[in-house]
Design a protein around this motif. Structure first.
Motif, PDB file in Angstrom:
ATOM      1  N   LEU A 149      33.504  -3.506  62.188  1.00 29.02           N
ATOM      2  CA  LEU A 149      34.580  -4.481  62.092  1.00 29.02           C
ATOM      3  C   LEU A 149      35.462  -4.199  60.881  1.00 29.02           C
ATOM      4  O   LEU A 149      36.703  -4.271  60.961  1.00 29.02           O
ATOM      5  CB  LEU A 149      33.994  -5.896  62.010  1.00 29.02           C
ATOM      6  CG  LEU A 149      35.002  -7.045  61.891  1.00 29.02           C
ATOM      7  CD1 LEU A 149      35.927  -7.070  63.093  1.00 29.02           C
ATOM      8  CD2 LEU A 149      34.269  -8.371  61.752  1.00 29.02           C
ATOM      9  N   ARG A 150      34.828  -3.873  59.740  1.00 28.04           N
ATOM     10  CA  ARG A 150      35.618  -3.592  58.545  1.00 28.04           C
ATOM     11  C   ARG A 150      36.521  -2.389  58.752  1.00 28.04           C
ATOM     12  O   ARG A 150      37.693  -2.401  58.384  1.00 28.04           O
ATOM     13  CB  ARG A 150      34.693  -3.335  57.354  1.00 28.04           C
ATOM     14  CG  ARG A 150      35.482  -3.220  56.039  1.00 28.04           C
ATOM     15  CD  ARG A 150      34.817  -2.324  55.050  1.00 28.04           C
ATOM     16  NE  ARG A 150      35.684  -2.173  53.863  1.00 28.04           N
ATOM     17  CZ  ARG A 150      36.663  -1.279  53.776  1.00 28.04           C
ATOM     18  NH1 ARG A 150      36.912  -0.464  54.797  1.00 28.04           N
ATOM     19  NH2 ARG A 150      37.395  -1.202  52.688  1.00 28.04           N
TER      20      ARG A 150
ATOM     21  N   GLY B 290      25.900 -13.077  53.139  1.00 27.98           N
ATOM     22  CA  GLY B 290      25.482 -13.858  54.299  1.00 27.98           C
ATOM     23  C   GLY B 290      26.615 -14.266  55.222  1.00 27.98           C
ATOM     24  O   GLY B 290      26.560 -14.031  56.444  1.00 27.98           O
ATOM     25  N   PRO B 291      27.694 -14.900  54.689  1.00 28.96           N
ATOM     26  CA  PRO B 291      28.791 -15.306  55.577  1.00 28.96           C
ATOM     27  C   PRO B 291      29.434 -14.136  56.307  1.00 28.96           C
ATOM     28  O   PRO B 291      29.909 -14.284  57.436  1.00 28.96           O
ATOM     29  CB  PRO B 291      29.787 -15.966  54.611  1.00 28.96           C
ATOM     30  CG  PRO B 291      28.956 -16.420  53.461  1.00 28.96           C
ATOM     31  CD  PRO B 291      27.898 -15.365  53.317  1.00 28.96           C
ATOM     32  N   LEU B 292      29.418 -12.961  55.684  1.00 27.17           N
ATOM     33  CA  LEU B 292      30.003 -11.788  56.328  1.00 27.17           C
ATOM     34  C   LEU B 292      29.158 -11.337  57.518  1.00 27.17           C
ATOM     35  O   LEU B 292      29.690 -10.878  58.534  1.00 27.17           O
ATOM     36  CB  LEU B 292      30.115 -10.634  55.336  1.00 27.17           C
ATOM     37  CG  LEU B 292      31.042 -10.831  54.140  1.00 27.17           C
ATOM     38  CD1 LEU B 292      31.024  -9.593  53.254  1.00 27.17           C
ATOM     39  CD2 LEU B 292      32.463 -11.115  54.593  1.00 27.17           C
ATOM     40  N   LEU B 293      27.833 -11.453  57.402  1.00 29.47           N
ATOM     41  CA  LEU B 293      26.957 -10.966  58.459  1.00 29.47           C
ATOM     42  C   LEU B 293      27.153 -11.723  59.764  1.00 29.47           C
ATOM     43  O   LEU B 293      26.878 -11.188  60.847  1.00 29.47           O
ATOM     44  CB  LEU B 293      25.492 -11.051  58.012  1.00 29.47           C
ATOM     45  CG  LEU B 293      25.088 -10.106  56.893  1.00 29.47           C
ATOM     46  CD1 LEU B 293      23.638 -10.335  56.496  1.00 29.47           C
ATOM     47  CD2 LEU B 293      25.286  -8.654  57.314  1.00 29.47           C
ATOM     48  N   TRP B 294      27.607 -12.956  59.678  1.00 24.73           N
ATOM     49  CA  TRP B 294      27.843 -13.738  60.897  1.00 24.73           C
ATOM     50  C   TRP B 294      29.171 -13.384  61.540  1.00 24.73           C
ATOM     51  O   TRP B 294      29.393 -13.643  62.732  1.00 24.73           O
ATOM     52  CB  TRP B 294      27.786 -15.229  60.571  1.00 24.73           C
ATOM     53  CG  TRP B 294      27.945 -16.100  61.790  1.00 24.73           C
ATOM     54  CD1 TRP B 294      29.076 -16.737  62.220  1.00 24.73           C
ATOM     55  CD2 TRP B 294      26.943 -16.404  62.763  1.00 24.73           C
ATOM     56  NE1 TRP B 294      28.834 -17.420  63.374  1.00 24.73           N
ATOM     57  CE2 TRP B 294      27.523 -17.234  63.735  1.00 24.73           C
ATOM     58  CE3 TRP B 294      25.590 -16.047  62.891  1.00 24.73           C
ATOM     59  CZ2 TRP B 294      26.812 -17.718  64.834  1.00 24.73           C
ATOM     60  CZ3 TRP B 294      24.886 -16.533  63.982  1.00 24.73           C
ATOM     61  CH2 TRP B 294      25.503 -17.358  64.934  1.00 24.73           C
ATOM     62  N   LEU B 295      30.074 -12.773  60.788  1.00 22.90           N
ATOM     63  CA  LEU B 295      31.442 -12.526  61.249  1.00 22.90           C
ATOM     64  C   LEU B 295      31.497 -11.779  62.583  1.00 22.90           C
ATOM     65  O   LEU B 295      32.244 -12.190  63.488  1.00 22.90           O
ATOM     66  CB  LEU B 295      32.206 -11.770  60.166  1.00 22.90           C
ATOM     67  CG  LEU B 295      33.740 -11.723  60.279  1.00 22.90           C
ATOM     68  CD1 LEU B 295      34.331 -13.120  60.321  1.00 22.90           C
ATOM     69  CD2 LEU B 295      34.319 -10.943  59.104  1.00 22.90           C
ATOM     70  N   PRO B 296      30.745 -10.692  62.771  1.00 20.54           N
ATOM     71  CA  PRO B 296      30.829  -9.993  64.060  1.00 20.54           C
ATOM     72  C   PRO B 296      30.377 -10.845  65.243  1.00 20.54           C
ATOM     73  O   PRO B 296      30.781 -10.595  66.383  1.00 20.54           O
ATOM     74  CB  PRO B 296      29.898  -8.782  63.875  1.00 20.54           C
ATOM     75  CG  PRO B 296      29.793  -8.599  62.402  1.00 20.54           C
ATOM     76  CD  PRO B 296      29.874  -9.980  61.833  1.00 20.54           C
ATOM     77  N   TYR B 297      29.532 -11.842  64.983  1.00 21.51           N
ATOM     78  CA  TYR B 297      29.019 -12.674  66.069  1.00 21.51           C
ATOM     79  C   TYR B 297      30.004 -13.753  66.494  1.00 21.51           C
ATOM     80  O   TYR B 297      29.729 -14.515  67.417  1.00 21.51           O
ATOM     81  CB  TYR B 297      27.685 -13.303  65.660  1.00 21.51           C
ATOM     82  CG  TYR B 297      26.591 -12.287  65.500  1.00 21.51           C
ATOM     83  CD1 TYR B 297      26.034 -11.650  66.612  1.00 21.51           C
ATOM     84  CD2 TYR B 297      26.116 -11.932  64.243  1.00 21.51           C
ATOM     85  CE1 TYR B 297      25.041 -10.700  66.468  1.00 21.51           C
ATOM     86  CE2 TYR B 297      25.121 -10.983  64.093  1.00 21.51           C
ATOM     87  CZ  TYR B 297      24.590 -10.372  65.209  1.00 21.51           C
ATOM     88  OH  TYR B 297      23.608  -9.416  65.063  1.00 21.51           O
ATOM     89  N   ASP B 298      31.165 -13.835  65.801  1.00 17.01           N
ATOM     90  CA  ASP B 298      32.211 -14.756  66.230  1.00 17.01           C
ATOM     91  C   ASP B 298      32.952 -14.236  67.463  1.00 17.01           C
ATOM     92  O   ASP B 298      33.753 -14.949  68.065  1.00 17.01           O
ATOM     93  CB  ASP B 298      33.224 -14.990  65.095  1.00 17.01           C
ATOM     94  CG  ASP B 298      32.726 -16.008  64.078  1.00 17.01           C
ATOM     95  OD1 ASP B 298      31.825 -16.788  64.434  1.00 17.01           O
ATOM     96  OD2 ASP B 298      33.226 -16.012  62.945  1.00 17.01           O
ATOM     97  N   GLU B 299      32.684 -12.987  67.831  1.00 15.97           N
ATOM     98  CA  GLU B 299      33.302 -12.421  69.022  1.00 15.97           C
ATOM     99  C   GLU B 299      32.622 -12.977  70.273  1.00 15.97           C
ATOM    100  O   GLU B 299      31.505 -13.496  70.212  1.00 15.97           O
ATOM    101  CB  GLU B 299      33.220 -10.893  68.969  1.00 15.97           C
ATOM    102  CG  GLU B 299      33.964 -10.309  67.773  1.00 15.97           C
ATOM    103  CD  GLU B 299      33.883  -8.796  67.705  1.00 15.97           C
ATOM    104  OE1 GLU B 299      33.070  -8.208  68.452  1.00 15.97           O
ATOM    105  OE2 GLU B 299      34.644  -8.202  66.918  1.00 15.97           O
ATOM    106  N   PRO B 300      33.288 -12.897  71.457  1.00 18.39           N
ATOM    107  CA  PRO B 300      32.724 -13.475  72.691  1.00 18.39           C
ATOM    108  C   PRO B 300      31.295 -13.006  72.961  1.00 18.39           C
ATOM    109  O   PRO B 300      30.997 -11.811  72.907  1.00 18.39           O
ATOM    110  CB  PRO B 300      33.700 -12.968  73.776  1.00 18.39           C
ATOM    111  CG  PRO B 300      34.997 -12.785  73.055  1.00 18.39           C
ATOM    112  CD  PRO B 300      34.623 -12.304  71.676  1.00 18.39           C
TER     113      PRO B 300
END
Length: 242
Positions: free
Chosen positions: A235-236, A182-192
């Motif tokens: 991203l990975r 779950g925490p990984l799935l949000w990671l790409p959405y931290d981009e602008p």
């Protein structure tokens, strides 16, 4: 803190095999996802053992393990009991490096099936009271810009969708998957611009459930997960290579 719609699944009976480990895993996942909040008091030992369908001896063994991991603290005397101690935020980049791209894709295929089925059943079965936790989570997401809190709220939203399906098994599987990736799935959405895009997807899923549109709810939930997985794989590869 207001109870999450997923609390019944958190405190549902565990499997009959390896019950100490099952209790530890269930509560660890719930704490990691914020379904059990920092400082929240657990039910009494006798009540919690009854809810989880285990003996008090089994429960006490599990609570000892959780205290040793630093996830619970026990206070004695009047007003005492077992209280949640939320763990420090994990280093998300390190977690991402632990997965190969094909592992992420395989997890994504499994998660897409679970998320789609949960959203479809939620649209068929949810009452207005079941949908309100979704809107509450979305309001809380709109009121914060903390990446760590956004990740927890994203996980809570998806667990609450599963809870609205009225399927305890789907909800427990959603909790397990959220704890895994779950925490990984949000990671790409931290981009602008990512937060706004994710919020729009969440709102569309919640609206389809509220409107009682199973096909639309399933389609949106599956697309949301697949999009997140594809972004995460990109991203990975960008961060650590093939």
């Amino acid at each position: 803190m207001e109870a999450s719609g997923a609390h019944p699944a958190v405190f549902a009976p565990v499997s009959t095999e390896g019950r100490v480990d099952a209790v530890v895993r269930r509560l660890t996942d719930a704490i990691a996802l914020g379904l059990l909040a920092d400082g929240e008091q657990l039910p009494s030992e006798s009540e919690l053992a009854g809810l989880l369908g285990v003996s008090t001896v089994t429960l006490r063994e599990a609570l000892v393990a959780l205290r040793q991991r630093g996830l619970l603290v026990t206070r004695r005397g009047r007003g005492g009991g077992s209280f949640v101690r939320a763990p420090a935020e994990p280093e998300i980049g390190e977690r991402l490096r632990a997965f190969a791209a094909d592992e992420l894709r395989d997890l994504g295929d499994h998660y897409t099936a679970i998320a789609g089925a949960a959203a479809m059943l939620a649209a068929r079965r949810a009452l207005p009271a079941d949908v309100e936790p979704l809107w509450r989570s979305l309001r809380e997401m709109a009121d914060t810009d903390s990446p760590a809190r956004l990740r927890r709220l994203d996980g809570r939203f998806h667990v609450e969708v599963a809870a609205a399906s009225q399927s305890a098994r789907l909800t427990r599987e959603e909790i397990r998957l959220q704890a895994d990736i779950g925490p990984l799935l949000w990671l790409p959405y931290d981009e602008p611009g990512g937060h706004d895009e994710a919020t729009a997807q969440h709102r569309a899923i919640a609206a389809a459930i509220a409107d009682g549109d199973p096909g639309r709810a399933r389609e949106l939930a599956e697309r949301h997960v697949l999009d997140a997985i594809e972004r995460l794989i990109e991203l990975r590869l960008r961060l650590v290579g093939p």
